[in-house]
Design a protein around this motif. Structure first.
Motif, PDB file in Angstrom:
ATOM      1  N   GLY A 119     -21.328   6.657 -25.854  1.00 15.41           N
ATOM      2  CA  GLY A 119     -22.247   6.179 -24.827  1.00 15.41           C
ATOM      3  C   GLY A 119     -23.011   7.280 -24.134  1.00 15.41           C
ATOM      4  N   PRO A 120     -23.964   6.893 -23.263  1.00 12.12           N
ATOM      5  CA  PRO A 120     -24.790   7.866 -22.539  1.00 12.12           C
ATOM      6  C   PRO A 120     -23.937   8.810 -21.694  1.00 12.12           C
ATOM      7  N   LEU A 121     -24.269  10.090 -21.746  1.00 19.87           N
ATOM      8  CA  LEU A 121     -23.483  11.069 -20.992  1.00 19.87           C
ATOM      9  C   LEU A 121     -23.852  11.077 -19.521  1.00 19.87           C
ATOM     10  N   THR A 122     -25.031  10.591 -19.184  1.00 21.87           N
ATOM     11  CA  THR A 122     -25.481  10.626 -17.794  1.00 21.87           C
ATOM     12  C   THR A 122     -24.605   9.786 -16.886  1.00 21.87           C
ATOM     13  N   SER A 123     -23.859   8.860 -17.444  1.00 22.80           N
ATOM     14  CA  SER A 123     -23.034   7.972 -16.620  1.00 22.80           C
ATOM     15  C   SER A 123     -21.629   8.518 -16.411  1.00 22.80           C
ATOM     16  N   THR A 124     -21.363   9.699 -16.911  1.00 22.28           N
ATOM     17  CA  THR A 124     -19.986  10.195 -16.898  1.00 22.28           C
ATOM     18  C   THR A 124     -19.746  11.283 -15.863  1.00 22.28           C
ATOM     19  N   GLY A 125     -20.660  11.464 -14.915  1.00 18.55           N
ATOM     20  CA  GLY A 125     -20.439  12.453 -13.880  1.00 18.55           C
ATOM     21  C   GLY A 125     -21.069  13.785 -14.191  1.00 18.55           C
ATOM     22  N   THR A 126     -20.942  14.694 -13.266  1.00 16.99           N
ATOM     23  CA  THR A 126     -21.581  16.000 -13.359  1.00 16.99           C
ATOM     24  C   THR A 126     -20.531  17.084 -13.578  1.00 16.99           C
ATOM     25  N   PRO A 127     -20.755  17.999 -14.529  1.00 17.45           N
ATOM     26  CA  PRO A 127     -19.784  19.085 -14.750  1.00 17.45           C
ATOM     27  C   PRO A 127     -19.853  20.102 -13.617  1.00 17.45           C
ATOM     28  N   PRO A 128     -18.918  21.041 -13.567  1.00 21.88           N
ATOM     29  CA  PRO A 128     -18.940  22.053 -12.518  1.00 21.88           C
ATOM     30  C   PRO A 128     -20.242  22.841 -12.513  1.00 21.88           C
ATOM     31  N   SER A 129     -20.587  23.358 -11.364  1.00 23.18           N
ATOM     32  CA  SER A 129     -21.817  24.140 -11.212  1.00 23.18           C
ATOM     33  C   SER A 129     -21.835  25.307 -12.188  1.00 23.18           C
ATOM     34  N   GLY A 130     -23.001  25.545 -12.759  1.00 20.91           N
ATOM     35  CA  GLY A 130     -23.149  26.660 -13.685  1.00 20.91           C
ATOM     36  C   GLY A 130     -22.874  26.310 -15.125  1.00 20.91           C
ATOM     37  N   ILE A 131     -22.486  25.077 -15.398  1.00 22.44           N
ATOM     38  CA  ILE A 131     -22.221  24.636 -16.775  1.00 22.44           C
ATOM     39  C   ILE A 131     -23.312  23.667 -17.210  1.00 22.44           C
TER      40      ILE A 131
END
Length: 458
Positions: free
Chosen positions: A297-309
């Motif tokens: 599925g779409p990755l946009t719905s799975t949250g945000t990775p840590p800053s800088g990644i």
């Protein structure tokens, strides 16, 4: 330089405080501060963090620093032309960073006429670990150092000939040679040490065996699905979505952390099987699989990775060929991500396919943007506001109401901006509308890289 050296820059060769270069002639090094690049907007194409580049610019001037960035670009292109093995994802990015760190170090040492301590910039050494995982030998890395040295000497001496009278050139040749030979010796020794450590760790890891097989699949070689499943623990007959996960800088470069991000994103997207391989220290390749006919599925719905990644994703594709093609698309999305001026963390090929194809030659993309946008390619907030409004208007099928809602402005404001955008562009929006939308998308993604003055062909 290490922390505590003049300027406090941690990316460059360390300068010994108060110690002038042996053999240097007083006053001769001043010509370095007169250097300037041939191209325009060169600093916007620097690959090291802007804050680091700006620190040196404050000390020796923007001209010499931009010249060094341009020198580094030439060095990297020369190396990859002569050694094609270096022009691969992960390794080529580290090569560019290393060239830039070294070029800036050269300018700092020459401009300030100070001695360089035996401590190469960290960015110049990260390519060793990347090379090991890609099957690139130490001989290629050492050859790249020699090629870079020869290229830098040639360019610096050409500049000296342009800036200095003949009576001063002999002293400059000696000074430049001594500085650059010291840097080459340091890099060669440290590169060999880093490569040996990385190679020793790599050959005893299971990742080495798996990467060898993955490279065969990516190259299109016949690989039995049963054999691949035993070695990789991953079913090549299913439907695959490829990811590349990378860190912006060395502080974020923990392969285990990157692997965890890839696993989390793929599982959250519905993958029932995953394959994750570290590629050096600053990125991982990953695939998520699902049963044939289904897609992760779409990755946009799975949250945000840590800053800088950052994450790049390919399209869902089936079988061994799909395993390779989705990965290739993810690599194209990585290239967009490495150049992007947006604040996004996800670079999905499904959204960026056109931009990825058009940005393979950034100089041509720049000229295209200026041709299509006309006055809208200008700098400053007014032009940016008009571009943003016009792009939103076209993306919403020219709906004034929807555009107003998305931009949180009045409907009449949108209408006025569209009219003004046509005036500034010099053409109505219906003229080459498709090209206009593409140019606006390129401008939004790459900013000053395509909005700056285009270079003249040839």
């Amino acid at each position: 330089m290490t922390e505590g050296a003049p300027g406090g820059m941690e990316w460059s060769l360390r300068i010994v405080p108060g110690r002038r270069w042996r053999g240097a002639v007083s006053g001769v090094s001043g010509w370095i501060r007169e250097l300037a690049p041939r191209g325009r907007n060169v600093l916007s194409r620097a690959v090291l963090p802007p804050v680091q580049v700006d620190r040196l610019a404050d000390r020796v001037g923007a001209g010499p620093v931009a010249w060094a960035v341009e020198l580094a670009q030439g060095m990297a292109e020369h190396m990859t032309t002569q050694i094609p093995q270096l022009a691969v994802d992960g390794l080529v990015q580290e090569l560019r960073k290393g060239c830039e760190a070294v070029a800036l170090s050269i300018v700092a040492a020459l401009a300030e006429n100070v001695e360089v301590a035996p401590e190469p910039p960290a960015e110049a050494l990260t390519g060793a670990a990347e090379a090991v995982g890609r099957g690139v030998g130490i001989e290629h890395l050492l050859q790249s150092v020699q090629l870079g040295h020869a290229y830098a000497v040639r360019e610096i001496l050409a500049e000296a000939e342009r800036h200095l009278p003949a009576s001063d050139r002999f002293a400059v040749v000696g000074h430049v040679s001594e500085v650059l030979f010291a840097i080459v010796n340091q890099l060669s020794a440290e590169m060999t040490r880093e490569f040996s450590l990385a190679h020793a760790a790599w050959v005893t890891s299971s990742a080495a065996v798996r990467m060898e097989l993955v490279q065969e699949v990516l190259a299109g070689k016949p690989v039995a699905a049963e054999h691949a499943h035993r070695v990789l623990g991953y079913d090549l007959t299913r439907r695959h979505t490829a990811l590349v996960v990378w860190a912006d800088d060395l502080e974020q470069a923990d392969p285990r952390r990157l692997e965890a991000v890839a696993e989390q994103l793929l599982r959250a997207g519905g993958a029932t099987g995953t394959l994750i391989l570290p590629v050096g220290r600053q990125r991982v390749w990953a695939w998520g699989s699902s049963v044939r006919g289904a897609s992760v599925g779409p990755l946009t719905s799975t949250g945000t990775p840590p800053s800088g990644i950052r994450v790049a994703a390919g399209l869902p594709e089936s079988g061994a060929e799909g395993f390779a093609s989705s990965h290739g698309q993810a690599l194209d999305a990585v290239r967009v991500g490495m150049l992007s001026r947006t604040g996004r963390w996800l670079f999905d090929y499904a959204e960026l396919d056109l931009i990825a194809m058009l940005s393979t030659r950034l100089d041509e993309a720049c000229r295209f943007v200026h041709r299509e946008l006309g006055g809208l390619a200008g700098a400053g907030e007014p032009a940016t506001t008009l571009r943003t409004t016009l792009k939103c208007y076209l993306d919403t099928e020219r709906s004034l109401n929807t555009t107003a809602e998305l931009l949180h402005v009045a409907r009449n404001t949108v209408a006025y901006r569209i009219q003004r955008a046509e005036q500034v562009r010099g053409r109505e929006i219906e003229v080459r509308r498709m090209q206009l939308q593409v140019a606006l998308a390129l401008a939004e993604e790459f900013g000053d890289l395509v909005l700056g003055e285009p270079t003249t062909p040839g």
